[in-house]
Design an enzyme around this catalytic site. Structure first.
Site, PDB file in Angstrom:
ATOM      1  CD1 TRP A 127      -2.649   1.603   0.517  1.00  0.00           C
ATOM      2  CD2 TRP A 127      -2.012   1.803   2.669  1.00  0.00           C
ATOM      3  NE1 TRP A 127      -3.378   2.611   1.081  1.00  0.00           N
ATOM      4  CE2 TRP A 127      -3.007   2.762   2.401  1.00  0.00           C
ATOM      5  CE3 TRP A 127      -1.473   1.739   3.953  1.00  0.00           C
ATOM      6  CZ2 TRP A 127      -3.463   3.652   3.365  1.00  0.00           C
ATOM      7  CZ3 TRP A 127      -1.935   2.606   4.909  1.00  0.00           C
ATOM      8  CH2 TRP A 127      -2.912   3.556   4.615  1.00  0.00           C
ATOM      9  CG  ASP A 207      -2.050  -2.688   7.684  1.00  0.00           C
ATOM     10  OD1 ASP A 207      -3.134  -2.623   8.295  1.00  0.00           O
ATOM     11  OD2 ASP A 207      -1.742  -1.910   6.762  1.00  0.00           O
ATOM     12  CE  LYS A 242     -10.229   0.072   3.328  1.00  0.00           C
ATOM     13  NZ  LYS A 242      -9.667   0.731   2.229  1.00  0.00           N
TER      14      LYS A 242
END
Ligand code: LMR
Length: 391
Positions: A127, A207, A242
């Site tokens: 990311w 993460d 999300k």
């Protein structure tokens, strides 16, 4: 003094949102930023969250400050989902609320830095904000290849990075639904990663931003749990943006696991002081809504169902792409085995630009696509467009 500052390019991914909005072509397709979309192309608020928000409006009697740790009811309600049975591990795991997953990653890295970590090992591509935060903190990024060209995770590269690592290093791993490749380590590979980290001086930072969007809520935590079972300490950055659809409400958490329960207090107190210096305290609303969902059996069931539907729809899109096989020179078959919102297509900058100019298809410059931007109504157009630009 301020005239010393040079113009910075806008964040490429976030800039795409505006470019897409400005495009007036009716059949445009947005495969940019990581937001879930239904088969109708919308990103509705979860009905479990809507119900929790109604309760919140009725029941909340104050908006007075909480503290840098945020809503601890929220932080604790999530723990059984993330850490499974015995979630606090006898007082060795504790957490605090953060502004989104980005706040959690920022805090994890800043906390690592405060503990004398200087280098972050990380599989690339990753990311883009990971590298940006690492750089902004003045940490050194040691990159290694995340995946092979055939679409499998490159365990050897991680192994080499860990074997040449030293005290003062941390490794940043994606718990599931790797962003941007969609290529996760297999269960066997996680076993190996866990055993490589056993006795290693490297601090794992995991993460976990997409729990429930890959294989399932429990399944998506298994790799991380294997690591936690093998190491004395770790940091976990979590996002609800999300899996509760709370993107703009910025809902995340940072968890720390320490070797003994006496160390957790000092570690969290450093997290609190870093939070105070950065954002003082996290925004409350979204986390309070998640807490209400998780404390109500009906709303929890509703949330599970909504999350299951999201995952199943993305699986259908992946299956459809995989069945298409080749689109021009692009092999779509590996996308069927990947997880979560993202996959990468081996397209050149020119081909990505042609997709935008000639077909109104918007995707990140890296070749990353948001799988959820595809619907049963636009997927054939997408496949044909990829074939057109890559033939
Ligand atoms: C993404 O990668 O698209 C998301 O995680 C959104 C973001 O903040 O970049």
């Amino acid at each position: 003094m301020l005239d010393r500052l040079e113009q910075q390019a806008p964040d490429a991914l976030l800039a795409l949102i505006k470019l897409y909005d400005r495009d007036e072509r009716p059949d445009k397709i947005d495969l940019g930023v990581g937001v879930y979309r239904t088969d109708e192309g919308g990103t509705p608020v979860f009905s479990a969250i809507k119900a929790a928000e109604r309760k919140l409006v009725e029941q909340q009697d104050s908006k007075a400050y909480l503290g840098p740790e945020g809503d601890m009811g929220f932080v604790h309600a999530l723990m059984p989902y993330i850490f499974g049975e015995n979630p606090a591990r006898g007082g060795r795991i504790e957490g605090m609320q953060t502004p989104g997953g980005t706040g959690a990653v920022r805090l994890a890295l800043a906390l690592a830095q405060k503990s004398d970590i200087g280098r972050i090992l990380m599989g690339t591509p990753s990311w883009p904000n990971h590298a940006q935060i690492i750089k902004d903190l003045g940490l050194e990024l040691v990159g290694f290849e995340h995946a092979h060209a055939d679409g499998s995770a490159d365990l050897e590269a991680l192994k080499n990075a860990l074997q040449s690592a030293r005290k003062g290093d941390a490794v940043l791993l994606h718990g599931c639904c790797h962003n941007p490749t969609g290529i996760d380590y297999t269960a066997e590979q996680w076993d190996e990663i866990a055993s490589l980290l056993t006795g290693s001086p490297v601090l794992p930072i995991i993460d976990l931003a997409y729990q429930g969007l890959g294989q399932g809520l429990e399944e998506d935590a298994q790799g991380m749990l294997k690591v936690l079972a093998s190491v004395p300490e770790a940091l976990i950055a979590y996002s609800c943006d999300k899996n509760f659809g709370l993107y703009r409400d910025r809902v995340g958490a940072l968890y720390a696991m320490t070797e003994s329960s006496d160390q957790i207090g000092p570690v969290m107190s450093n997290g609190h002081s870093l939070a105070r210096a950065n954002w003082s305290m996290p925004p409350d609303h979204g986390a309070a809504a998640v807490r209400l969902v998780l404390r109500d059996a009906d709303l929890t069931r509703q949330w599970h169902e909504e999350l299951d539907r999201m995952r199943e729809r993305m699986r259908q899109v992946r299956d459809r792409l995989a069945q298409a096989g080749k689109a021009g020179n692009v092999d779509l078959a590996p996308l069927g085995k990947q997880n979560g919102l993202f996959s990468m297509l081996p397209l050149s900058k020119e081909q990505i630009q042609a997709l935008r100019d000639d077909h109104a298809i918007y995707m990140a410059g890296s070749g990353r696509i948001n799988i959820a931007g595809l619907t049963m109504g636009n997927i054939d157009k997408f496949i044909a467009a990829v074939a057109d630009v890559s033939a």
